[in-house]
Design a protein around this motif. Structure first.
Motif, mmCIF file in Angstrom:
data_model
loop_
_atom_site.group_PDB
_atom_site.id
_atom_site.type_symbol
_atom_site.label_atom_id
_atom_site.label_comp_id
_atom_site.label_asym_id
_atom_site.label_seq_id
_atom_site.Cartn_x
_atom_site.Cartn_y
_atom_site.Cartn_z
ATOM 1 N N TYR A 75 0.916 -0.868 -0.170
ATOM 2 C CA TYR A 75 -0.491 -0.477 -0.097
ATOM 3 C C TYR A 75 0.509 1.431 0.014
ATOM 4 C CZ TYR A 75 1.499 0.531 5.213
ATOM 5 O OH TYR A 75 1.403 0.896 6.078
ATOM 6 N N TRP A 76 2.356 0.864 0.575
ATOM 7 C CA TRP A 76 3.442 2.175 0.733
ATOM 8 C C TRP A 76 3.380 2.670 -0.921
ATOM 9 C CZ3 TRP A 76 7.585 0.300 -0.603
ATOM 10 C CH2 TRP A 76 7.577 -1.135 -0.239
ATOM 11 N N GLY A 77 3.434 2.010 -1.214
ATOM 12 C CA GLY A 77 4.104 1.630 -2.780
ATOM 13 C C GLY A 77 3.692 3.149 -3.488
ATOM 14 N N THR A 78 2.322 3.264 -3.261
ATOM 15 C CA THR A 78 1.600 3.923 -4.447
ATOM 16 C C THR A 78 1.373 5.401 -3.511
ATOM 17 O OG1 THR A 78 -0.627 3.053 -3.476
ATOM 18 C CG2 THR A 78 1.114 2.144 -5.695
ATOM 19 N N THR A 79 1.725 5.311 -2.386
ATOM 20 C CA THR A 79 0.842 6.270 -1.247
ATOM 21 C C THR A 79 2.287 7.652 -0.690
ATOM 22 O OG1 THR A 79 1.182 5.676 0.554
ATOM 23 C CG2 THR A 79 -0.578 5.957 -0.607
ATOM 24 N N VAL A 100 3.250 8.698 1.089
ATOM 25 C CA VAL A 100 4.317 8.476 2.495
ATOM 26 C C VAL A 100 5.027 8.661 3.313
ATOM 27 C CG1 VAL A 100 3.036 7.745 5.320
ATOM 28 C CG2 VAL A 100 1.712 8.153 2.998
ATOM 29 N N VAL A 101 5.758 9.535 4.246
ATOM 30 C CA VAL A 101 6.933 9.232 4.465
ATOM 31 C C VAL A 101 7.160 7.636 5.077
ATOM 32 C CG1 VAL A 101 9.056 9.842 6.063
ATOM 33 C CG2 VAL A 101 7.778 11.682 4.523
ATOM 34 N N TYR A 102 8.263 6.856 4.008
ATOM 35 C CA TYR A 102 8.755 5.741 5.058
ATOM 36 C C TYR A 102 10.465 5.660 5.087
ATOM 37 C CZ TYR A 102 4.246 4.011 5.775
ATOM 38 O OH TYR A 102 2.986 4.164 6.355
ATOM 39 N N SER A 103 11.097 5.116 5.886
ATOM 40 C CA SER A 103 12.519 5.528 6.143
ATOM 41 C C SER A 103 13.097 4.196 4.796
ATOM 42 C CB SER A 103 12.668 5.105 6.803
ATOM 43 O OG SER A 103 12.752 3.753 7.567
ATOM 44 N N PHE A 104 12.403 3.222 4.510
ATOM 45 C CA PHE A 104 12.466 1.862 4.241
ATOM 46 C C PHE A 104 12.953 1.914 2.587
ATOM 47 C CE2 PHE A 104 8.561 1.460 5.998
ATOM 48 C CZ PHE A 104 7.553 0.624 4.496
ATOM 49 N N LYS A 105 11.463 3.341 2.002
ATOM 50 C CA LYS A 105 11.614 3.674 0.820
ATOM 51 C C LYS A 105 12.617 4.956 -0.413
ATOM 52 C CE LYS A 105 7.258 5.951 0.518
ATOM 53 N NZ LYS A 105 5.948 5.848 -0.043
ATOM 54 N N GLY A 106 13.334 5.075 0.093
ATOM 55 C CA GLY A 106 14.240 6.026 -0.451
ATOM 56 C C GLY A 106 15.255 6.084 -1.608
ATOM 57 N N ASN A 107 15.205 4.710 -2.014
ATOM 58 C CA ASN A 107 16.433 4.422 -2.790
ATOM 59 C C ASN A 107 15.034 3.831 -4.285
ATOM 60 O OD1 ASN A 107 18.407 3.993 -1.499
ATOM 61 N ND2 ASN A 107 16.573 2.616 -0.019
ATOM 62 N N TYR A 108 15.927 4.357 -5.269
ATOM 63 C CA TYR A 108 15.422 3.496 -6.978
ATOM 64 C C TYR A 108 17.074 3.589 -7.513
ATOM 65 C CZ TYR A 108 15.684 9.177 -7.196
ATOM 66 O OH TYR A 108 15.483 10.027 -7.292
ATOM 67 N N PHE A 109 16.689 3.409 -8.837
ATOM 68 C CA PHE A 109 17.296 2.732 -9.826
ATOM 69 C C PHE A 109 16.698 3.002 -11.142
ATOM 70 C CE2 PHE A 109 18.218 -0.578 -6.361
ATOM 71 C CZ PHE A 109 19.477 -0.459 -6.842
ATOM 72 N N CYS A 110 17.403 3.304 -12.077
ATOM 73 C CA CYS A 110 16.779 3.826 -12.780
ATOM 74 C C CYS A 110 17.678 3.110 -13.821
ATOM 75 C CB CYS A 110 16.466 5.662 -13.521
ATOM 76 S SG CYS A 110 15.402 6.632 -12.261
ATOM 77 N N CYS A 111 16.997 2.324 -15.237
ATOM 78 C CA CYS A 111 18.391 1.751 -16.064
ATOM 79 C C CYS A 111 18.200 2.779 -17.510
ATOM 80 C CB CYS A 111 17.720 0.265 -16.177
ATOM 81 S SG CYS A 111 18.534 0.087 -14.592
ATOM 82 N N SER A 112 18.806 2.684 -18.466
ATOM 83 C CA SER A 112 19.043 2.560 -19.871
ATOM 84 C C SER A 112 18.250 1.412 -21.033
ATOM 85 C CB SER A 112 19.903 3.319 -20.494
ATOM 86 O OG SER A 112 20.847 2.343 -20.388
#
Length: 128
Positions: free
Chosen positions: A110-114, A116-128
């Motif tokens: 549920y937190w993947g679309t909101t 809301v601040v969560y310490s465990f979701k501050g990372n992401y990768f973009c690829c070409s």
């Protein structure tokens, strides 16, 4: 002081935008407020896309779950993956869950679309 995005050199086709600092912003949102759709839009705007599970964990078929781009991070860290909308993978070492796909163990988060601040979701990768 603002944090800077770091570019990892291990995988030239991928850029790892990682921070534990809440000052980094993605579309004017702190990194720990990211959503799957915000990251998708950001990557596309940069001419890239969200990385797939296989790009982050290329050796998963041999039961090796070390993220190629970042290595295993200490703690609980989920990153969006492109395999399915609102799908996330664990790149941290929390409870020996490195390499877990969220929906396979807990369903889609549920937190993947909101935003809301969560310490465990501050990372992401973009690829070409």
């Amino acid at each position: 002081m603002l944090c800077e995005h770091e570019e990892w050199k291990l995988q030239p086709s991928c850029i790892h935008l990682y921070t534990t600092c809440i000052e980094i912003k993605l579309y004017n949102k702190p990194a720990n407020m990211i959503t799957w759709n915000l990251v998708d839009g950001y990557c596309k705007a940069e001419g890239r896309r969200i990385c797939s599970y296989e790009e982050i964990f290329p050796d998963a078929s041999t039961n090796s779950y070390t993220p190629l781009i970042s290595g295993v991070l200490p703690g609980d860290h989920w990153v969006p993956i492109s395999n399915e909308e609102n799908e996330w993978a664990q790149i941290g070492d929390d409870n020996n869950r490195t390499g877990w796909i969220h929906s396979e163990h807990y369903g889609f988060p549920y937190w993947g679309t909101t935003q809301v601040v969560y310490s465990f979701k501050g990372n992401y990768f973009c690829c070409s």
